[in-house]
Design a protein around this motif. Structure first.
Motif, PDB file in Angstrom:
ATOM      1  N   SER A  60       0.844  -1.187   0.000  1.00 25.30           N
ATOM      2  CA  SER A  60       0.000   0.000   0.000  1.00 25.30           C
ATOM      3  C   SER A  60       0.882   1.240   0.000  1.00 25.30           C
ATOM      4  CB  SER A  60      -0.917   0.003   1.220  1.00 25.30           C
ATOM      5  OG  SER A  60      -1.517   1.274   1.382  1.00 25.30           O
ATOM      6  N   LEU A  61       0.746   2.068  -1.023  1.00 23.88           N
ATOM      7  CA  LEU A  61       1.536   3.288  -1.103  1.00 23.88           C
ATOM      8  C   LEU A  61       1.210   4.222   0.063  1.00 23.88           C
ATOM      9  CD1 LEU A  61       3.577   5.002  -2.654  1.00 23.88           C
ATOM     10  CD2 LEU A  61       1.683   5.883  -4.040  1.00 23.88           C
ATOM     11  N   ASN A  62      -0.063   4.306   0.411  1.00 23.76           N
ATOM     12  CA  ASN A  62      -0.465   5.179   1.516  1.00 23.76           C
ATOM     13  C   ASN A  62       0.119   4.708   2.845  1.00 23.76           C
ATOM     14  OD1 ASN A  62      -1.950   6.810  -0.196  1.00 23.76           O
ATOM     15  ND2 ASN A  62      -3.815   5.597   0.055  1.00 23.76           N
ATOM     16  N   GLU A  63       0.201   3.388   3.033  1.00 23.31           N
ATOM     17  CA  GLU A  63       0.777   2.870   4.274  1.00 23.31           C
ATOM     18  C   GLU A  63       2.275   3.165   4.357  1.00 23.31           C
ATOM     19  OE1 GLU A  63      -2.251  -0.856   5.232  1.00 23.31           O
ATOM     20  OE2 GLU A  63      -0.072  -1.148   5.209  1.00 23.31           O
ATOM     21  N   ILE A  64       2.956   3.109   3.223  1.00 22.08           N
ATOM     22  CA  ILE A  64       4.379   3.445   3.211  1.00 22.08           C
ATOM     23  C   ILE A  64       4.576   4.887   3.673  1.00 22.08           C
ATOM     24  CG2 ILE A  64       6.395   3.820   1.733  1.00 22.08           C
ATOM     25  CD1 ILE A  64       5.414   1.521  -0.016  1.00 22.08           C
ATOM     26  N   ILE A  65       3.740   5.785   3.144  1.00 23.07           N
ATOM     27  CA  ILE A  65       3.849   7.198   3.507  1.00 23.07           C
ATOM     28  C   ILE A  65       3.527   7.409   4.984  1.00 23.07           C
ATOM     29  CG2 ILE A  65       2.905   9.504   3.086  1.00 23.07           C
ATOM     30  CD1 ILE A  65       2.366   8.524   0.172  1.00 23.07           C
ATOM     31  N   ASN A  66       2.459   6.773   5.451  1.00 22.34           N
ATOM     32  CA  ASN A  66       2.076   6.924   6.855  1.00 22.34           C
ATOM     33  C   ASN A  66       3.141   6.365   7.801  1.00 22.34           C
ATOM     34  OD1 ASN A  66      -0.348   8.130   6.169  1.00 22.34           O
ATOM     35  ND2 ASN A  66      -1.453   6.177   6.107  1.00 22.34           N
ATOM     36  N   LYS A  67       3.850   5.346   7.315  1.00 24.77           N
ATOM     37  CA  LYS A  67       4.885   4.716   8.139  1.00 24.77           C
ATOM     38  C   LYS A  67       6.055   5.663   8.407  1.00 24.77           C
ATOM     39  CE  LYS A  67       8.008   0.695   8.057  1.00 24.77           C
ATOM     40  NZ  LYS A  67       8.450  -0.459   7.229  1.00 24.77           N
ATOM     41  N   VAL A  68       6.332   6.562   7.460  1.00 25.62           N
ATOM     42  CA  VAL A  68       7.496   7.449   7.604  1.00 25.62           C
ATOM     43  C   VAL A  68       7.105   8.902   7.863  1.00 25.62           C
ATOM     44  CG1 VAL A  68       8.984   5.989   6.183  1.00 25.62           C
ATOM     45  CG2 VAL A  68       7.664   7.799   5.096  1.00 25.62           C
ATOM     46  N   ASP A  69       5.822   9.188   8.112  1.00 27.84           N
ATOM     47  CA  ASP A  69       5.409  10.590   8.244  1.00 27.84           C
ATOM     48  C   ASP A  69       6.116  11.294   9.402  1.00 27.84           C
ATOM     49  OD1 ASP A  69       2.111  10.134   9.801  1.00 27.84           O
ATOM     50  OD2 ASP A  69       4.072   9.295  10.280  1.00 27.84           O
ATOM     51  N   LYS A  70       6.310  10.593  10.521  1.00 27.56           N
ATOM     52  CA  LYS A  70       6.992  11.210  11.663  1.00 27.56           C
ATOM     53  C   LYS A  70       8.459  11.477  11.333  1.00 27.56           C
ATOM     54  CE  LYS A  70       4.046   9.421  15.383  1.00 27.56           C
ATOM     55  NZ  LYS A  70       2.999   8.907  14.485  1.00 27.56           N
ATOM     56  N   PHE A  71       9.065  10.573  10.580  1.00 27.35           N
ATOM     57  CA  PHE A  71      10.455  10.766  10.177  1.00 27.35           C
ATOM     58  C   PHE A  71      10.563  11.936   9.208  1.00 27.35           C
ATOM     59  CE2 PHE A  71      14.661  10.100  10.294  1.00 27.35           C
ATOM     60  CZ  PHE A  71      15.267   9.290   9.364  1.00 27.35           C
ATOM     61  N   LEU A  72       9.590  12.057   8.299  1.00 21.52           N
ATOM     62  CA  LEU A  72       9.570  13.183   7.376  1.00 21.52           C
ATOM     63  C   LEU A  72       9.467  14.491   8.140  1.00 21.52           C
ATOM     64  CD1 LEU A  72       7.157  11.831   4.592  1.00 21.52           C
ATOM     65  CD2 LEU A  72       9.636  12.048   4.450  1.00 21.52           C
ATOM     66  N   ALA A  73       8.610  14.511   9.160  1.00 20.41           N
ATOM     67  CA  ALA A  73       8.433  15.722   9.965  1.00 20.41           C
ATOM     68  C   ALA A  73       9.736  16.124  10.656  1.00 20.41           C
ATOM     69  CB  ALA A  73       7.324  15.503  10.993  1.00 20.41           C
TER      70      ALA A  73
END
Length: 367
Positions: A60-73
């Motif tokens: 899931s592309l959305n799950e990949i993004i959600n998995k790293v959102d805190k790291f992105l922040a």
């Protein structure tokens, strides 16, 4: 790669013996972290050249993004607002989740540097259909269903001359020491390896948008979650024939495998591997073969052993990129290939998975 394999392996073995609260633990943790950074640079160079082995599966592309959102922040900092928008509830792509994460991290780093006074960093996903009209307009692409991931910043923007070179390796507009010039080249290489494509739209003073297109997966369901890489898998009591010409890597592999209950029969070249198999063939359940070694390469060893026991399981090790191995005809695909440097956890996991998997390597997928 052999050097990094030794550093990873022996440091990990020491780490296992040191309790969490021991003051010495922080020292060995730093050794492993430094080795991982070195391995990361090596893999980045391989990725740019599109010779990195990918672990492709339905994700899931959305799950990949959600998995790293805190790291992105954390990467973009408190002065930049992170926005994540999904226009479709489920977008499944055939991809290596770790590499897509790398794309996001590289673009986030690039965006942060473009917004020194703060701004907005956004990631928008949607399912789109690429038609011939789009291909005629942009001059590239293949018709079909894609996931589009638009990664944007509200920064200083990019001029036309810079856009023309933006994916060139070692090209950077940053100050000396502020960047390697590989970040966007790596993004480009990863996207191309996924049979996708990427374009850039920007105007000076008005921000930048990278639009990444990845083919949608045909799988109806995504695969289960990744295993925690830092958890040591279960060991076993099976016997493994290991052929490796590098002494340090051979010693490390033997130490790791015996530590987790396996019996290891060693060979230093291809001919010795065949000889050892003939001597102990009734006891051996798995072959662990370096692809490139003296006298006989790993594929030749496997082909000769198959004549005696067609059901024997095999894993190949190589510090050479999969594309190079494929071009030489040594290995038709990378399904049974482990790339060096390899963490002990990954080696143990792949061995356990192969031993637990039904059928011989050549029989898989055949009716």
């Amino acid at each position: 790669n052999n050097i990094l394999t030794a550093i990873f392996g022996f440091a990990s073995l020491v780490q296992m013996k040191i309790p969490e609260g021991d003051p010495l633990r922080v020292n060995i943790d730093q050794v492993i972290a430094a080795a991982e950074r070195a391995a990361g640079l090596t893999q980045s160079l391989l990725t740019f050249s599109r010779k990195q082995v990918l672990n492709l599966r339905a994700v899931s592309l959305n799950e990949i993004i959600n998995k790293v959102d805190k790291f992105l922040a954390r990467i973009i900092g408190e002065d930049i607002k992170l926005q994540i928008v999904s226009k479709a509830e489920e977008i499944v792509v055939h991809a290596d989740s770790g590499q897509i994460e790398q794309v996001l991290l590289n673009l986030a780093t690039n965006a942060r540097d473009a917004m020194p006074q703060g701004g907005i960093f956004s990631v928008v996903t949607e399912a789109v259909e690429i038609d011939q009209e789009y291909i005629d307009f942009y001059g590239y692409g293949v018709p079909g269903a894609y996931a589009r991931m638009a990664v944007s910043d509200s920064g200083m923007g990019i001029d036309d001359q810079t856009i023309k070179r933006i994916f060139d390796p070692f090209f950077t507009t940053k100050e000396v020491g502020k960047g390697t010039g590989l970040g966007l080249s790596i993004v480009y290489g990863i996207v191309k390896q996924h049979n996708g494509f990427i374009n850039v739209y920007s105007e000076p003073g008005r921000g930048t948008t990278f639009s990444i297109y990845l083919p949608l997966s045909k799988a109806e369901q995504q695969a289960g979650p990744d295993r925690n890489r830092m958890q040591y898998p279960a060991g076993g009591s099976e016997t493994i024939l290991m052929a490796e010409d590098d002494t340090v890597v051979r010693d490390l592999s033997r130490t790791v495998l015996t530590e987790f209950g396996y019996t290891v029969i060693e060979a230093v070249n291809g001919e010795e591997a065949v000889q050892k198999f003939r001597e102990f063939q009734d006891k051996i359940q798995l072959l662990l073969l370096d692809i490139v070694m003296p006298k006989k390469n790993g594929k030749e060893v496997y082909d000769e052993i198959k004549k005696t026991r067609s059901d024997v399981k095999v894993l190949f090790l190589s510090g050479y990129p999969a594309e190079v191995i494929g071009n030489t005809g040594l290995l038709e695909d990378g399904s049974n290939l482990i790339m060096k440097p390899v963490h002990p956890q990954d080696l143990l996991r792949r061995i356990r998975e192969e031993l637990d998997r039904g059928g011989s390597p050549d029989s898989r997928g055949k009716p």
